[in-house]
Design a protein around this motif. Sequence first.
Motif, PDB file in Angstrom:
ATOM      1  N   GLU A   1       0.825  -1.208   0.000  1.00 24.19           N
ATOM      2  CA  GLU A   1       0.000   0.000   0.000  1.00 24.19           C
ATOM      3  C   GLU A   1       0.857   1.254   0.000  1.00 24.19           C
ATOM      4  O   GLU A   1       0.541   2.241  -0.646  1.00 24.19           O
ATOM      5  N   ALA A   2       1.963   1.226   0.758  1.00 21.37           N
ATOM      6  CA  ALA A   2       2.869   2.372   0.799  1.00 21.37           C
ATOM      7  C   ALA A   2       3.505   2.606  -0.568  1.00 21.37           C
ATOM      8  O   ALA A   2       3.639   3.755  -1.022  1.00 21.37           O
ATOM      9  N   ARG A   3       3.870   1.507  -1.256  1.00 21.83           N
ATOM     10  CA  ARG A   3       4.451   1.618  -2.591  1.00 21.83           C
ATOM     11  C   ARG A   3       3.431   2.198  -3.583  1.00 21.83           C
ATOM     12  O   ARG A   3       3.756   3.060  -4.393  1.00 21.83           O
ATOM     13  N   GLU A   4       2.174   1.731  -3.504  1.00 27.20           N
ATOM     14  CA  GLU A   4       1.126   2.249  -4.386  1.00 27.20           C
ATOM     15  C   GLU A   4       0.857   3.722  -4.122  1.00 27.20           C
ATOM     16  O   GLU A   4       0.639   4.504  -5.045  1.00 27.20           O
ATOM     17  N   CYS A   5       0.862   4.100  -2.846  1.00 30.52           N
ATOM     18  CA  CYS A   5       0.641   5.506  -2.482  1.00 30.52           C
ATOM     19  C   CYS A   5       1.763   6.388  -3.032  1.00 30.52           C
ATOM     20  O   CYS A   5       1.504   7.465  -3.577  1.00 30.52           O
ATOM     21  N   LYS A   6       2.990   5.917  -2.919  1.00 34.02           N
ATOM     22  CA  LYS A   6       4.129   6.680  -3.435  1.00 34.02           C
ATOM     23  C   LYS A   6       4.065   6.797  -4.959  1.00 34.02           C
ATOM     24  O   LYS A   6       4.342   7.857  -5.525  1.00 34.02           O
ATOM     25  N   THR A   7       3.681   5.700  -5.633  1.00 33.13           N
ATOM     26  CA  THR A   7       3.556   5.718  -7.093  1.00 33.13           C
ATOM     27  C   THR A   7       2.458   6.687  -7.523  1.00 33.13           C
ATOM     28  O   THR A   7       2.624   7.451  -8.483  1.00 33.13           O
ATOM     29  N   GLU A   8       1.347   6.685  -6.800  1.00 34.05           N
ATOM     30  CA  GLU A   8       0.251   7.593  -7.138  1.00 34.05           C
ATOM     31  C   GLU A   8       0.647   9.049  -6.924  1.00 34.05           C
ATOM     32  O   GLU A   8       0.337   9.914  -7.750  1.00 34.05           O
TER      33      GLU A   8
END
Length: 115
Positions: free
Chosen positions: A10-17
């Motif tokens: 989730e942290a990786r997806e948030c950073k990508t977004e």
Amino acid sequence: MSRRTLNEQEARECKTEQRNYLWGFGLALVLTLIPFGLVAFIDIERMTLWITIGGCALAQVIVHLRFFMHITLAKNKREDLLLILFTVLILVIMCGGTLWILFDLYQRMLPGMMP
């Protein structure tokens, strides 16, 4: 109030977004500043200026669709793209019909002033 901790994915997806939003904002800003700079500071031919402004506007629409509205050509997003294209078609028909009526009225009311 307690804060929920994000797992690694989730942290990786948030950073990508967030990165995508920043890229979209940067591109939108550049595509706004280019025509503004050309109009304000550079004296170029009128038709070249109009083509440049139109090209930047079209590119900015694509940037907004991709980075902010998350519309891509993926299979699961195809319905959203069709909805947007149908909306554009309706707007083109409405604007085109309005211009057609206005120019027809202009021709009928002032036939001696046609170029």
